[in-house]
Design a protein around this motif. Structure first.
Motif, PDB file in Angstrom:
ATOM      1  N   TYR A  79      -6.981  12.634  -8.577  1.00  0.00           N
ATOM      2  CA  TYR A  79      -7.173  12.095  -9.943  1.00  0.00           C
ATOM      3  C   TYR A  79      -7.232  10.571  -9.928  1.00  0.00           C
ATOM      4  N   TYR A 120       8.389  12.301  -3.739  1.00  0.00           N
ATOM      5  CA  TYR A 120       9.272  11.224  -4.174  1.00  0.00           C
ATOM      6  C   TYR A 120       9.949  11.549  -5.497  1.00  0.00           C
ATOM      7  N   GLY A 176       2.953  10.764   6.019  1.00  0.00           N
ATOM      8  CA  GLY A 176       2.371  12.065   5.691  1.00  0.00           C
ATOM      9  C   GLY A 176       3.411  12.915   4.988  1.00  0.00           C
ATOM     10  N   GLY A 236       3.757   4.777  -8.990  1.00  0.00           N
ATOM     11  CA  GLY A 236       5.006   5.214  -8.363  1.00  0.00           C
ATOM     12  C   GLY A 236       6.039   4.113  -8.310  1.00  0.00           C
ATOM     13  N   ASN A 237       7.238   4.501  -7.877  1.00  0.00           N
ATOM     14  CA  ASN A 237       8.396   3.595  -7.894  1.00  0.00           C
ATOM     15  C   ASN A 237       9.158   3.639  -6.566  1.00  0.00           C
ATOM     16  N   GLN A 296       0.450  15.879  -3.655  1.00  0.00           N
ATOM     17  CA  GLN A 296      -0.040  14.558  -3.246  1.00  0.00           C
ATOM     18  C   GLN A 296      -1.570  14.541  -3.219  1.00  0.00           C
ATOM     19  N   GLY A 336       1.571   6.964   3.786  1.00  0.00           N
ATOM     20  CA  GLY A 336       2.503   7.898   3.142  1.00  0.00           C
ATOM     21  C   GLY A 336       1.811   9.218   2.827  1.00  0.00           C
ATOM     22  N   THR A 386       0.450   9.781 -14.617  1.00  0.00           N
ATOM     23  CA  THR A 386       1.208  10.819 -13.919  1.00  0.00           C
ATOM     24  C   THR A 386       0.338  12.065 -13.790  1.00  0.00           C
ATOM     25  N   LEU A 387       0.543  12.768 -12.680  1.00  0.00           N
ATOM     26  CA  LEU A 387      -0.280  13.943 -12.349  1.00  0.00           C
ATOM     27  C   LEU A 387      -0.359  14.955 -13.493  1.00  0.00           C
ATOM     28  N   LYS A 397       2.391   3.018  11.458  1.00  0.00           N
ATOM     29  CA  LYS A 397       1.747   3.441  10.211  1.00  0.00           C
ATOM     30  C   LYS A 397       0.361   2.807  10.070  1.00  0.00           C
TER      31      LYS A 397
HETATM   32  P1  NDP Z   1       5.439   8.339   0.634  1.00  0.00           P
HETATM   33  O1  NDP Z   1       5.218   9.267   1.763  1.00  0.00           O
HETATM   34  O2  NDP Z   1       4.356   7.415   0.258  1.00  0.00           O
HETATM   35  O3  NDP Z   1       6.768   7.542   0.923  1.00  0.00           O
HETATM   36  C1  NDP Z   1       7.043   6.345   0.277  1.00  0.00           C
HETATM   37  C2  NDP Z   1       6.531   5.151   1.075  1.00  0.00           C
HETATM   38  O4  NDP Z   1       6.623   4.010   0.268  1.00  0.00           O
HETATM   39  C3  NDP Z   1       7.345   4.845   2.308  1.00  0.00           C
HETATM   40  O5  NDP Z   1       7.019   5.615   3.433  1.00  0.00           O
HETATM   41  C4  NDP Z   1       7.023   3.382   2.509  1.00  0.00           C
HETATM   42  O6  NDP Z   1       5.824   3.235   3.261  1.00  0.00           O
HETATM   43  C5  NDP Z   1       6.739   2.875   1.090  1.00  0.00           C
HETATM   44  N1  NDP Z   1       7.797   1.981   0.637  1.00  0.00           N
HETATM   45  C6  NDP Z   1       7.669   0.655   0.438  1.00  0.00           C
HETATM   46  N2  NDP Z   1       8.805   0.115   0.036  1.00  0.00           N
HETATM   47  C7  NDP Z   1       9.716   1.117   0.004  1.00  0.00           C
HETATM   48  C8  NDP Z   1      11.093   1.143  -0.323  1.00  0.00           C
HETATM   49  N3  NDP Z   1      11.773   0.061  -0.712  1.00  0.00           N
HETATM   50  N4  NDP Z   1      11.740   2.329  -0.246  1.00  0.00           N
HETATM   51  C9  NDP Z   1      11.076   3.443   0.109  1.00  0.00           C
HETATM   52  N5  NDP Z   1       9.756   3.462   0.429  1.00  0.00           N
HETATM   53  C10 NDP Z   1       9.072   2.300   0.368  1.00  0.00           C
HETATM   54  O7  NDP Z   1       5.889   9.185  -0.639  1.00  0.00           O
HETATM   55  P2  NDP Z   1       4.978  10.132  -1.556  1.00  0.00           P
HETATM   56  O8  NDP Z   1       3.623  10.258  -0.994  1.00  0.00           O
HETATM   57  O9  NDP Z   1       5.744  11.355  -1.863  1.00  0.00           O
HETATM   58  O10 NDP Z   1       4.927   9.322  -2.897  1.00  0.00           O
HETATM   59  C11 NDP Z   1       4.382   8.021  -2.908  1.00  0.00           C
HETATM   60  C12 NDP Z   1       4.559   7.444  -4.279  1.00  0.00           C
HETATM   61  O11 NDP Z   1       3.654   8.075  -5.167  1.00  0.00           O
HETATM   62  C13 NDP Z   1       5.940   7.578  -4.885  1.00  0.00           C
HETATM   63  O12 NDP Z   1       6.273   6.378  -5.518  1.00  0.00           O
HETATM   64  C14 NDP Z   1       5.755   8.673  -5.913  1.00  0.00           C
HETATM   65  O13 NDP Z   1       6.631   8.540  -6.982  1.00  0.00           O
HETATM   66  C15 NDP Z   1       4.329   8.447  -6.330  1.00  0.00           C
HETATM   67  N6  NDP Z   1       3.698   9.621  -6.882  1.00  0.00           N
HETATM   68  C16 NDP Z   1       3.209   9.530  -8.139  1.00  0.00           C
HETATM   69  C17 NDP Z   1       2.552  10.559  -8.731  1.00  0.00           C
HETATM   70  C18 NDP Z   1       1.948  10.371 -10.051  1.00  0.00           C
HETATM   71  O14 NDP Z   1       1.213  11.225 -10.538  1.00  0.00           O
HETATM   72  N7  NDP Z   1       2.208   9.274 -10.728  1.00  0.00           N
HETATM   73  C19 NDP Z   1       2.426  11.856  -8.051  1.00  0.00           C
HETATM   74  C20 NDP Z   1       2.895  11.830  -6.678  1.00  0.00           C
HETATM   75  C21 NDP Z   1       3.535  10.754  -6.137  1.00  0.00           C
HETATM   76  P3  NDP Z   1       5.644   1.883   4.141  1.00  0.00           P
HETATM   77  O15 NDP Z   1       6.793   1.893   5.108  1.00  0.00           O
HETATM   78  O16 NDP Z   1       4.338   1.997   4.757  1.00  0.00           O
HETATM   79  O17 NDP Z   1       5.759   0.763   3.145  1.00  0.00           O
END
Ligand code: NDP
Length: 322
Positions: free
Chosen positions: A127, A41, A316, A236-237, A121, A148, A262-263, A174
């Motif tokens: 962590y 993301y 995934g 996350g956002n 991921q 996800g 954050t990671l 899902k």
């Molecule tokens: P995902 O595979 O989890 O994809 C995002 C998922 O969020 C979507 O599949 C959806 O799942 C859900 N979602 C809910 N509302 C929305 C929306 N409005 N728009 C888009 N998606 C939405 O992505 P990642 O695994 O790559 O990342 C998940 C989150 O973790 C991200 O926010 C990322 O920034 C964060 N992250 C943070 C890290 C950190 O260290 N802080 C490191 C890695 C990732 P559903 O349809 O089931 O709601």
């Protein structure tokens, strides 16, 4: 070499296939011939400008492949070694750079695509449940986007620690995947407000912790799902960033704890990086951790990959293959 470059920030259409010269590894860097880059993301935040990078840039910090060249002063690594990194520069390309200290060897028997699929991921999930809010057996956690990339790994790790997992998901398909990963309960958060349901499932007490990666559209429900002195981990956002809130909200809602990790700060030392990556590879080798690769896109279809991720179509990991 072929690479995807961003010349101006914006939607997926700004991801352009260019012919560029191969990057030269600087002091302390290795160059990797990329087998697969992991889509995360954060790549969409860099592309859109939510997180800023100097233009033009090649996206992609997670990549796996073989070492192709060593920069000045690099020792302990050889050309041809199979590696993965989450700290790479320019992963959406045939060749990318990475600081040698952020590179991890991929054990024999683990496919390089699996390594690219799990590193970022997987270490994030690791962590969150082991360090940010260390889960204990019998505790209840809520996981947003439970099917996800991070979500499916987080659910499995939380279960392995003996926690009860309530997964939030966007569709029935899902829901089935989250259950398959071990979620005890699954709530479709587009269909019903999830906080009252979490209260019901916890006998009114609330969850010990919510791991919330969705942000803008879920943070209020997450706060309302917590027990007294519970913890909201906003990491996350996906739906937009969580807005600023007053500390008094945390008091009024039950003396809550809020953290925004954050990671990078959880793999800041070589020891932590080796611990988390070592656990992941060990669990994959022993069959304890399953990695789901949802789909692979060729380099020239990076824009389609971003569209799929941002429109909630994926469950995934998504890989970009040069
Ligand atoms: P995902 O595979 O989890 O994809 C995002 C998922 O969020 C979507 O599949 C959806 O799942 C859900 N979602 C809910 N509302 C929305 C929306 N409005 N728009 C888009 N998606 C939405 O992505 P990642 O695994 O790559 O990342 C998940 C989150 O973790 C991200 O926010 C990322 O920034 C964060 N992250 C943070 C890290 C950190 O260290 N802080 C490191 C890695 C990732 P559903 O349809 O089931 O709601």
């Amino acid at each position: 070499m072929r690479a995807i470059r961003v010349h101006e920030t914006g939607g997926p259409e700004v991801l352009r296939l260019d012919e560029v010269s191969a990057p030269e590894p600087g002091p302390g860097q290795v160059r990797v011939r990329v087998v697969a880059a992991g889509l995360n993301y954060i790549d969409t935040y860099h592309r859109s400008g939510l997180y800023t990078l100097a233009l033009p840039f090649i996206p992609g910090s997670e990549l796996a492949g073989t070492i192709d060249a060593l920069g000045p002063g690099v020792s302990g690594w050889s050309v041809g070694e199979r590696v993965v990194t989450t700290g790479g520069v320019g992963g959406y390309a045939e060749l990318a750079l990475a600081p040698a200290e952020k590179v991890v060897r991929v054990p024999e028997g683990i496919d390089l695509k699996v390594a690219a699929a799990v590193a970022l991921q997987g270490m994030t999930a690791h962590y969150l449940v082991h360090s940010t809010y260390p889960l204990k057996a019998g505790e209840t956690c809520v996981v947003t986007a439970a099917a996800g990339g991070v979500g499916l790994l987080l659910v499995q790790m939380a279960k392995a620690l003996g926690a009860r997992v309530i997964g939030l998901v966007g569709s029935d398909a899902k829901a089935a995947l989250a259950r398959g990963a071990g979620a005890d309960e699954v709530i479709c958060y587009d269909r019903e407000p999830f906080a009252p349901r979490v209260r019901e499932l916890t006998g009114g007490r609330g969850a010990d912790v919510v791991y919330d990666s969705v942000g803008a559209s879920t943070w209020e429900g997450s706060i309302d799902s917590l027990r007294l002195r519970g913890t909201l981990v906003n990491f996350g956002n996906a739906s937009g960033p969580m807005p600023p809130i007053s500390p008094l909200v945390l008091m009024n809602k039950g003396s809550l704890f809020l953290t925004r990790p954050t990671l990078w700060h959880y793999i800041a030392t070589p020891e932590e990086l080796a611990w988390r990556a070592g656990d992941l590879f060990g669990w994959i080798a022993s069959g304890r951790l399953a990695v789901r690769i949802d789909r692979e896109f060729p380099l020239e279809q990076a824009a389609e990959a971003h569209i799929a991720l941002e429109s909630r179509q994926t469950a995934g990991k998504v890989l970009i293959v040069p």
